[in-house]
Design an enzyme around this catalytic site. Structure first.
Site, mmCIF file in Angstrom:
data_model
loop_
_atom_site.group_PDB
_atom_site.id
_atom_site.type_symbol
_atom_site.label_atom_id
_atom_site.label_comp_id
_atom_site.label_asym_id
_atom_site.label_seq_id
_atom_site.Cartn_x
_atom_site.Cartn_y
_atom_site.Cartn_z
ATOM 1 N N ASP A 1 -4.425 5.660 -13.063
ATOM 2 C CA ASP A 1 -4.725 6.479 -14.244
ATOM 3 C C ASP A 1 -5.883 5.889 -15.045
ATOM 4 O O ASP A 1 -6.759 6.621 -15.518
ATOM 5 C CB ASP A 1 -3.496 6.582 -15.153
ATOM 6 C CG ASP A 1 -2.533 7.671 -14.723
ATOM 7 O OD1 ASP A 1 -2.718 8.225 -13.625
ATOM 8 O OD2 ASP A 1 -1.599 7.966 -15.477
ATOM 9 N N PHE A 2 -5.869 4.572 -15.227
ATOM 10 C CA PHE A 2 -6.943 3.935 -15.987
ATOM 11 C C PHE A 2 -8.279 4.191 -15.297
ATOM 12 O O PHE A 2 -9.260 4.607 -15.929
ATOM 13 C CB PHE A 2 -6.689 2.435 -16.123
ATOM 14 C CG PHE A 2 -7.827 1.691 -16.772
ATOM 15 C CD1 PHE A 2 -7.996 1.730 -18.138
ATOM 16 C CD2 PHE A 2 -8.723 0.962 -16.002
ATOM 17 C CE1 PHE A 2 -9.060 1.055 -18.741
ATOM 18 C CE2 PHE A 2 -9.781 0.284 -16.593
ATOM 19 C CZ PHE A 2 -9.950 0.331 -17.961
ATOM 20 N N ASP B 1 0.817 -1.211 0.000
ATOM 21 C CA ASP B 1 0.000 0.000 0.000
ATOM 22 C C ASP B 1 0.855 1.268 0.000
ATOM 23 O O ASP B 1 1.838 1.366 0.743
ATOM 24 C CB ASP B 1 -0.901 -0.010 1.247
ATOM 25 C CG ASP B 1 -1.748 1.241 1.365
ATOM 26 O OD1 ASP B 1 -2.661 1.404 0.544
ATOM 27 O OD2 ASP B 1 -1.475 2.050 2.274
ATOM 28 N N HIS C 1 -11.680 -0.446 -3.354
ATOM 29 C CA HIS C 1 -12.077 0.040 -2.023
ATOM 30 C C HIS C 1 -11.850 1.538 -1.886
ATOM 31 O O HIS C 1 -12.682 2.255 -1.322
ATOM 32 C CB HIS C 1 -11.308 -0.720 -0.940
ATOM 33 C CG HIS C 1 -9.871 -0.333 -0.832
ATOM 34 N ND1 HIS C 1 -8.884 -0.887 -1.627
ATOM 35 C CD2 HIS C 1 -9.238 0.585 -0.038
ATOM 36 C CE1 HIS C 1 -7.722 -0.348 -1.316
ATOM 37 N NE2 HIS C 1 -7.906 0.541 -0.364
ATOM 38 N N GLN D 1 -11.520 3.955 -4.314
ATOM 39 C CA GLN D 1 -12.257 4.826 -5.214
ATOM 40 C C GLN D 1 -13.751 4.848 -4.905
ATOM 41 O O GLN D 1 -14.440 5.800 -5.282
ATOM 42 C CB GLN D 1 -12.013 4.400 -6.662
ATOM 43 C CG GLN D 1 -10.541 4.318 -7.045
ATOM 44 C CD GLN D 1 -9.829 5.661 -6.970
ATOM 45 O OE1 GLN D 1 -10.445 6.697 -6.767
ATOM 46 N NE2 GLN D 1 -8.515 5.634 -7.118
ATOM 47 N N GLU E 1 1.119 -0.037 -5.021
ATOM 48 C CA GLU E 1 0.276 1.135 -5.241
ATOM 49 C C GLU E 1 1.159 2.367 -5.082
ATOM 50 O O GLU E 1 1.755 2.581 -4.031
ATOM 51 C CB GLU E 1 -0.867 1.194 -4.225
ATOM 52 C CG GLU E 1 -1.774 2.387 -4.462
ATOM 53 C CD GLU E 1 -2.569 2.795 -3.237
ATOM 54 O OE1 GLU E 1 -3.641 3.386 -3.410
ATOM 55 O OE2 GLU E 1 -2.101 2.540 -2.109
#
Length: 596
Positions: free
Chosen positions: A323-324, A261, A392, A394, A296
């Site tokens: 980004d996607f 993370d 989770h 977003q 991440e």
């Protein structure tokens, strides 16, 4: 597959059948004591801040605590299990007591990975490892291959996301015992499912963190993170505590990988970097099965993701591709708040670039940060990138925790789900997405007193830069009903709409396994290409040694004439046509064809 236990630098270990060694680093304490069997044992200082002692007649399950100079009793920072909560006694665990059933498990290859992210407490009504075992046949039948668990390290209270853990080595007691967790992993392997754990090595939660009392120099007073002082990774004992944890989870729980993370907050000037050291150690010590390591990192960097000539991953397997998601979200919803502002102008171009090259931002100046962001990713194979249309963060980092289906509608979301699962990137689903779950996934905690008030007030102020801000209507994270609202509605898939979503997802995963996965083993970088974009429309293609894969989707308001897309249609929704109507997608594969 090996079933050995992992010997750690910190904590307690059996050195004989009923003899346990206890060890702790406490540079801020002149003396340390071990409290066990209602008796305090003075620990021996062994140099450089370490204290240890060895006790006879100790059995698995025995409670113990460390005691400071002033009499304060604390849990073991390297506890394998807690008797109850994060502040109470730790429990001696025999790491070799569990009898593994599926010792011939070989895992799944990286190119086969389809991640299913879930929160253990919200996945089932009971919220336990044992309850989750009963749902494993469903996940296996669905067609996902990798379960990704949000963090399970012991945190304050009974309920929470897990990213504020404080005992890095102990499964959260509300979910079950260490053996319960092992049983979950073991059962998953029996159904052909890999298990990956999300771990947090960049900070500790606000409750139950006694490390500053033990050693002030565990943290760097000169460096702040969003969650407080940074960790002093340069101190040897600190580095051992942090670096041991990933390998511990992989070996002792026979996990198939880890997600690291927010690694942008792991500041380390050493050579090799802490994360390189961790990855190299894992690759060296575990060679009997594939281990999937993902990161991440919102900086869009790739120094942790080299590929060898044969396509192997000597360090990390993949990078979460925010980004996607961000480009897709803006394209589908029109939202342009906060970090979405960087994707607000012609989001289709960013979606197309992310699909064809990986990152949408590859060194350009960000309007949000005012700084250059990212590096070139075009030469990376598509399997470097873990894509998602929701996760989770977003969902939960919205005031009301709305899922994409609520924000964009079912028709657009269905097309975007198909885009996710039929692209050559590695896909990730968030629990419930496969059957059209509409329950929100809210941010929830279980704090009390001043800490609860601080979290509640901080949450309400947090959304100035986030979409979905509702001011004073932000749900109280500490309210039990906030947690209950985040649980999956398993009854939904029994209704016609839920069944239709589930059939749609299963079909996509079957087609992915049959058409897309065989292409990925030999996938190279630099082979993606943007074919065309228009408002609401994206067409891209990728060259592979065996042929060309093309994908076009339209979530705009008007039909679009398809550009050249040679080959056989391998998926179309709702039907194949040379004009792509709104809320439609087509995927084609041209066997052995070479395009100019």
């Amino acid at each position: 597959m090996s079933s050995k236990s992992f010997i750690r630098s910190w904590g307690c270990e059996f050195v004989a059948a009923d003899v346990v060694r206890f060890r702790i680093w406490a540079t801020s304490q002149e003396k340390m004591y071990l409290r066990i069997h209602d008796r305090n044992h003075e620990m021996t200082a062994s140099g450089e801040g370490w204290f240890e002692c060895q006790v006879n007649g100790v059995k698995a399950g025995t409670p113990y605590q460390f005691v400071l100079n002033d009499g304060t009793a604390i849990p073991d920072p390297a506890s394998r299990a807690q008797c109850d909560d994060v502040n109470g006694a730790s429990r001696v665990v025999d790491p070799e007591a569990y009898c593994w059933q599926h010792t011939d498990w070989q895992g799944c290859r990286w190119e086969e990975a389809v991640f299913y992210e879930l929160h253990l407490g919200a996945f089932t009504p009971e919220g336990t490892f044992q309850a989750a075992i009963a749902r494993l046949p469903y996940l296996a039948e669905l067609g996902v291959t990798v379960i990704e668990l949000m963090p399970v390290s012991q945190f304050g209270g009974q309920r929470g996301w897990g990213y504020d853990g404080t005992l890095l080595y102990a499964p959260h007691s509300a979910y079950g015992s260490p053996d319960d967790f092992k049983a979950f992993v073991d059962a998953a392997h029996g159904y052909g499912l890999s298990v990956v754990l999300d771990i947090v090595l960049n900070h500790f939660g606000p409750e139950g963190n006694y490390l500053p009392l033990l050693s002030e120099n565990f943290f760097d007073a000169a460096r702040m993170t969003p969650w407080g002082n940074g960790i002093a990774y340069e101190n040897d004992a600190v580095r051992r505590y942090i670096a041991d944890a990933p390998l511990y989870w992989l070996v002792e729980y026979q996990l198939d990988g880890l997600r690291f993370d927010a690694i942008d907050q792991i500041k380390d000037d050493a050579q090799p970097h802490l994360l390189v050291e961790i990855a190299e150690r894992i690759r060296h010590e575990i060679s009997d099965r594939p281990i999937h390591l993902t990161t991440e990192d919102n900086r869009n960097v790739l120094f942790l993701h080299p590929r060898s000539e044969d396509g192997a991953t000597p360090l990390f397997s993949g990078e979460w591709n925010d980004d996607f998601h961000n480009a897709i979200h803006v394209m589908a919803t029109g939202e342009n708040h906060g970090y979405y502002a960087d994707f607000a102008t012609q989001p289709e171009r960013y979606v197309a670039r992310a699909l064809s090259e990986g990152f949408a931002w590859q060194g350009e100046m960000s309007a949000v940060s005012g700084e250059a962001r990212g590096v070139s990713s075009r030469q990376q194979p598509p399997t470097t990138f873990v894509d998602f249309i929701q996760n989770h963060d977003q969902i939960g980092n919205r005031a009301q925790g709305e899922r994409l289906i609520t924000l964009a509608g079912a028709e657009k979301t269905r097309v975007l789900l198909a885009t996710l699962l039929m692209s050559p990137h590695i896909p990730l689903l968030f629990m419930g997405e496969e059957y059209g779950e509409t329950h929100p996934f809210l941010f929830f905690t279980d704090f009390h007193g001043d800490l609860a008030r601080a979290v509640r007030e901080g949450r309400a102020k947090e959304f100035a830069g986030h979409a979905g801000h509702e001011g004073e209507n932000v749900p109280d994270p500490n309210a039990p009903e906030t947690f209950q609202r985040a649980k999956l509605d398993w009854q939904k898939m029994q209704h016609e709409e839920g069944k239709a979503w589930l059939t749609f997802t299963r079909d996509l995963l079957c087609r992915r396994r049959r058409v897309i996965v065989p292409l990925l083993k030999t996938a190279r970088g630099g082979e993606g290409e943007v074919v065309q974009t228009a408002p609401g429309f994206v067409a891209v293609r990728w060259r592979f040694p065996t042929g060309v894969l093309s994908l076009a989707f339209n979530i705009g308001d008007v039909p679009v004439v398809l550009p050249e897309m040679p080959g056989k249609t391998v998926f179309a929704w709702p039907e194949a046509s040379e004009r792509l109507n709104p809320n439609a997608i087509v995927v084609r594969f041209a066997q052995g064809e070479t395009l100019p």
